[in-house]
Design a protein around this motif. Structure first.
Motif, PDB file in Angstrom:
ATOM      1  N   LYS A 446       0.846  -1.202   0.000  1.00  0.00           N
ATOM      2  CA  LYS A 446       0.000   0.000   0.000  1.00  0.00           C
ATOM      3  C   LYS A 446       0.880   1.250   0.000  1.00  0.00           C
ATOM      4  CE  LYS A 446      -3.962   1.959   2.530  1.00  0.00           C
ATOM      5  NZ  LYS A 446      -3.499   3.069   3.371  1.00  0.00           N
ATOM      6  N   ALA A 447       1.924   1.217   0.813  1.00  0.00           N
ATOM      7  CA  ALA A 447       2.815   2.376   0.879  1.00  0.00           C
ATOM      8  C   ALA A 447       3.505   2.623  -0.469  1.00  0.00           C
ATOM      9  CB  ALA A 447       3.866   2.161   1.974  1.00  0.00           C
ATOM     10  N   ALA A 448       3.905   1.534  -1.119  1.00  0.00           N
ATOM     11  CA  ALA A 448       4.560   1.674  -2.425  1.00  0.00           C
ATOM     12  C   ALA A 448       3.589   2.301  -3.423  1.00  0.00           C
ATOM     13  CB  ALA A 448       5.038   0.311  -2.917  1.00  0.00           C
ATOM     14  N   ASP A 449       2.345   1.852  -3.374  1.00  0.00           N
ATOM     15  CA  ASP A 449       1.330   2.383  -4.288  1.00  0.00           C
ATOM     16  C   ASP A 449       1.125   3.886  -4.056  1.00  0.00           C
ATOM     17  OD1 ASP A 449      -0.906   1.360  -6.252  1.00  0.00           O
ATOM     18  OD2 ASP A 449      -1.905   2.768  -4.873  1.00  0.00           O
ATOM     19  N   GLU A 450       1.149   4.282  -2.786  1.00  0.00           N
ATOM     20  CA  GLU A 450       0.977   5.711  -2.477  1.00  0.00           C
ATOM     21  C   GLU A 450       2.135   6.544  -3.013  1.00  0.00           C
ATOM     22  OE1 GLU A 450      -1.766   4.862   1.452  1.00  0.00           O
ATOM     23  OE2 GLU A 450       0.326   5.449   1.743  1.00  0.00           O
ATOM     24  N   ALA A 451       3.337   5.964  -2.943  1.00  0.00           N
ATOM     25  CA  ALA A 451       4.501   6.686  -3.479  1.00  0.00           C
ATOM     26  C   ALA A 451       4.368   6.853  -4.991  1.00  0.00           C
ATOM     27  CB  ALA A 451       5.786   5.946  -3.124  1.00  0.00           C
ATOM     28  N   VAL A 452       3.885   5.814  -5.644  1.00  0.00           N
ATOM     29  CA  VAL A 452       3.687   5.907  -7.102  1.00  0.00           C
ATOM     30  C   VAL A 452       2.702   7.035  -7.404  1.00  0.00           C
ATOM     31  CG1 VAL A 452       2.852   4.727  -9.177  1.00  0.00           C
ATOM     32  CG2 VAL A 452       4.191   3.450  -7.483  1.00  0.00           C
ATOM     33  N   LYS A 453       1.641   7.099  -6.622  1.00  0.00           N
ATOM     34  CA  LYS A 453       0.626   8.147  -6.861  1.00  0.00           C
ATOM     35  C   LYS A 453       1.237   9.540  -6.734  1.00  0.00           C
ATOM     36  CE  LYS A 453      -3.996   9.779  -5.648  1.00  0.00           C
ATOM     37  NZ  LYS A 453      -3.646  11.133  -6.047  1.00  0.00           N
ATOM     38  N   MET A 454       2.047   9.694  -5.710  1.00  0.00           N
ATOM     39  CA  MET A 454       2.659  11.007  -5.486  1.00  0.00           C
ATOM     40  C   MET A 454       3.498  11.436  -6.698  1.00  0.00           C
ATOM     41  SD  MET A 454       5.052  11.852  -2.234  1.00  0.00           S
ATOM     42  CE  MET A 454       3.911  11.366  -1.031  1.00  0.00           C
ATOM     43  N   ILE A 455       4.198  10.512  -7.255  1.00  0.00           N
ATOM     44  CA  ILE A 455       5.077  10.827  -8.383  1.00  0.00           C
ATOM     45  C   ILE A 455       4.252  11.073  -9.652  1.00  0.00           C
ATOM     46  CG2 ILE A 455       6.993   9.969  -9.802  1.00  0.00           C
ATOM     47  CD1 ILE A 455       7.842   8.296  -7.280  1.00  0.00           C
ATOM     48  N   ILE A 456       3.247  10.242  -9.848  1.00  0.00           N
ATOM     49  CA  ILE A 456       2.402  10.410 -11.036  1.00  0.00           C
ATOM     50  C   ILE A 456       1.648  11.741 -10.980  1.00  0.00           C
ATOM     51  CG2 ILE A 456       0.320   9.509 -12.147  1.00  0.00           C
ATOM     52  CD1 ILE A 456       1.317   6.773 -11.838  1.00  0.00           C
ATOM     53  N   ASP A 457       1.229  12.118  -9.790  1.00  0.00           N
ATOM     54  CA  ASP A 457       0.538  13.405  -9.633  1.00  0.00           C
ATOM     55  C   ASP A 457       1.457  14.564 -10.036  1.00  0.00           C
ATOM     56  OD1 ASP A 457      -1.755  12.194  -8.812  1.00  0.00           O
ATOM     57  OD2 ASP A 457      -1.527  12.661  -6.666  1.00  0.00           O
ATOM     58  N   ALA A 458       2.720  14.457  -9.662  1.00  0.00           N
ATOM     59  CA  ALA A 458       3.663  15.522 -10.029  1.00  0.00           C
ATOM     60  C   ALA A 458       3.859  15.552 -11.543  1.00  0.00           C
ATOM     61  CB  ALA A 458       5.000  15.311  -9.312  1.00  0.00           C
ATOM     62  N   ILE A 459       3.897  14.383 -12.141  1.00  0.00           N
ATOM     63  CA  ILE A 459       4.031  14.305 -13.603  1.00  0.00           C
ATOM     64  C   ILE A 459       2.823  14.961 -14.284  1.00  0.00           C
ATOM     65  CG2 ILE A 459       3.869  12.597 -15.492  1.00  0.00           C
ATOM     66  CD1 ILE A 459       6.747  13.039 -14.524  1.00  0.00           C
ATOM     67  N   GLU A 460       1.654  14.741 -13.708  1.00  0.00           N
ATOM     68  CA  GLU A 460       0.445  15.397 -14.244  1.00  0.00           C
ATOM     69  C   GLU A 460       0.632  16.914 -14.246  1.00  0.00           C
ATOM     70  OE1 GLU A 460      -2.437  14.158 -15.452  1.00  0.00           O
ATOM     71  OE2 GLU A 460      -1.924  12.036 -15.098  1.00  0.00           O
ATOM     72  N   GLN A 461       1.175  17.405 -13.142  1.00  0.00           N
ATOM     73  CA  GLN A 461       1.321  18.868 -13.005  1.00  0.00           C
ATOM     74  C   GLN A 461       2.267  19.473 -14.024  1.00  0.00           C
ATOM     75  OE1 GLN A 461       1.991  20.759  -9.168  1.00  0.00           O
ATOM     76  NE2 GLN A 461       1.294  18.892  -8.178  1.00  0.00           N
TER      77      GLN A 461
END
Ligand SMILES: O=C(O)[C@@H](CO)OP(=O)(O)O
Ligand SMILES: [Mn+2]
Ligand SMILES: [Mn+2]
Length: 559
Positions: A446-461
């Protein structure tokens, strides 16, 4: 630094359609394979909404790739993947015959005994002792028992009269508890050598995660514990017999974490400390967890711990472990020549790179990625950030590890717009998977998945592109199974926990607002593996990969 020898043309051709200048996040989930969903698949059990949503992109934006066996240069299809071969393949874009295989070949042909390294150590055979230090199992990730057996035989046939083996018990690439059987096998081999007049014995031991096999300088105490036992003949536990030692110490620890012990004679004297005039071979072929010991054995100036005793020895590694440091200087088998890695090309083509993980995986996205070379290709173009790992704990105690911190560092690097490629390894699935603690591994995923989200969100920005993949399986299967896939139980009815990696394929997903229209996974590379990722990433940076790279996984279709 650069590839030595031949003239390399570093300029990459422009991709015919894909643009340059998009920020690309390259995320490697360590130990994250794809397997059928059941209660022992921690990735399935965990809440992983980000990875689940990427999977919805199949087949155009999500697929599986091979991460074990021949696809990563290992000897057979039964060989599970691992971080070294996985990250080597990801970074180098080609499949190199890896250490495991090169050692097999050198032993089979006998060439191992003809090289400089063996000649160098064999000059000690007349008067000194040959010490063999390494991981005792048939896991095939760092070492293999059959290679040790051949080396023992070969060295004794070539004049080694006194041999001492310093064992490190495994339980991480093989089942916990299997150490006893491996020690018994080794003992019976050594007994045969003794019958033939060779004075051969086990001299010391300890569990790989507590003794000797630390990596990336996370905790020098681990190496010191081994040094004290192997070199000085000192350890808190003394036994006259190694099988007994392992059985007794297993009452309070598992194979990976057995405390250090030395074997003593009837007068309580250690049977095999390393002395002046001795030869030492570290028989692991894999680099990361041997580099620290190699430094302690080889460097004159050394301040990582007090060695107390620094015998004058002739030391050779099974392989050379660090191509940049040329460490160790002597070795029995030449390592794979992993040259012209994607990182080196990209730096030459103006791609600014940021790489980050926590200590226990830091070298995976730097050292392994760059073909087992430490350091930068060009410090002006690259920044490598290491987040200190927790020290002295098993990671089931802190299953979130530094995933969040890695995510934050990557996010900040992306938002800074100072980098074209932001590359991370997220360790949780693997490091916690290796503990065999299923509940903790679910938290880890779950923690790994959250880290992926954080990075993908930045890529979106920033309008960038992401590539999310993994280096091999681990957390997706936590039990040993029979041929039909049913979990296995031991004699006492206990579920057999799988602490090792697996042979499963891993996912790869692409996406992000910067991904050009029409980019999708090709369907004509069905056997694609980790080595195909480098060309794919080069395309997404706007370049065509060198001809001898494994083919790209993507194509651009016009709508
Ligand atoms: O911990 C390690 O050394 C290996 C398992 O032996 O794992 P990984 O290949 O994921 O680093
Ligand atoms: Mn790994
Ligand atoms: Mn692992």
């Amino acid at each position: 630094m650069g590839s030595s020898g031949q003239q390399v043309s570093w300029k990459l051709a422009d991709h015919p359609t894909l643009p340059k200048g998009k920020t690309l996040a390259l995320i490697v989930l360590d130990g994250w394979g794809e397997d059928k969903p059941d209660e022992y698949n921690c990735i399935h059990v965990a809440q992983t909404p980000t990875m689940d949503s990427l999977k919805q992109g199949a087949p155009e934006k999500w697929r599986l790739i091979r991460a074990h066996g021949k696809a990563v240069g290992l000897p057979t299809e039964d060989d599970m993947g691992n971080s070294e071969v996985g990250h080597n393949a990801l970074g180098a874009g080609r499949i190199f015959a890896q250490g495991a295989k090169l050692v097999d070949i050198a032993l089979a042909s006998g060439k191992i005994y003809e090289g400089e390294g063996f000649k160098y150590i064999s000059e000690c055979f007349e008067k000194g002792t040959l010490h063999l230090i390494g991981l005792l199992s048939d896991g095939g990730v760092h070492s293999r028992l059959d290679q040790l057996q051949l080396l023992l035989k070969g060295a004794s046939e070539r004049g080694a009269k006194r041999i001492r083996v310093h064992i490190l018990t495994d339980g991480r690439d093989v089942l916990d508890g299997s150490s006893v059987g491996f020690v018994e096998t080794l003992e019976s081999d050594l007994a045969k050598l003794r019958e033939n007049g060779v004075d051969a014995q086990i001299a010391s031991g300890g569990g790989r995660m507590y003794v000797t096999m630390d990596r990336y300088e996370n905790d020098w105490d681990v190496v010191k514990r081994g040094w004290d036992a192997q070199v000085r003949g000192e350890a808190p536990h003394k036994f006259t017999n190694a099988v007994e030692a392992v059985k007794k110490l297993r009452e309070n620890a598992n194979d990976q974490y057995l405390p250090p012990f030395v074997i003593v004679d009837e007068n309580e004297k250690a049977v095999g400390p390393i002395e002046d005039g001795d030869a030492v071979v570290t028989f692991n072929f894999r680099a990361d967890r041997m580099v620290m010991l190699a430094k302690a054995l080889e460097y004159q100036d050394f301040d990582k711990f007090d060695r107390v005793k620094v015998p004058k020895i002739r030391y050779a590694g099974m392989l050379q472990y660090d191509g940049e440091l040329k460490l160790p200087g002597r070795y029995l088998v030449s390592p794979p020549e992993i040259d012209r890695t994607s990182g080196e090309y990209l730096v030459h083509n103006g791609v600014r790179t940021f790489a980050c993980s926590e200590t226990v995986k830091f070298g995976h996205v730097t050292f392994f990625w760059n073909g087992n070379r430490s350091g930068y290709f060009n410090p002006e173009m690259e920044e490598y950030v290491e987040i200190p790992s927790d020290v002295g704990i098993t990671f089931n105690v802190q299953p979130k590890m530094k995933a969040l911190e890695i995510g934050e560092k990557a996010r900040d690097a992306i938002l800074s717009r100072k980098f074209d490629q932001v590359r991370v390894n997220i360790p949780n699935g693997d490091m916690v998977g290796h503990t065999g603690d299923i509940q903790a591994t679910v938290v880890a995923c779950k923690a790994a998945d959250e880290a992926v989200k954080m990075i993908i969100d930045a890529i979106e920005q920033v309008g960038g592109i992401y590539v999310v993949t993994a280096d091999h399986g681990n957390a997706e299967d936590m039990v040993k199974r029979n041929k039909s896939g049913q979990p296995l139980y031991d004699k006492s009815g206990k579920l057999q926990i799988l602490t090792s990696h697996t042979c499963q394929p891993v996912p790869i997903a692409i996406g992000g607002p910067g991904l050009a229209a029409g980019v999708r996974f090709r369907n004509d590379v069905p056997d694609g593996g980790l080595a195909n990722v480098a060309a794919t990433v080069m395309n997404l940076h706007g370049y065509v990969a060198p001809n001898d790279y494994e083919p790209t996984l993507i194509e651009v279709v016009s709508n």
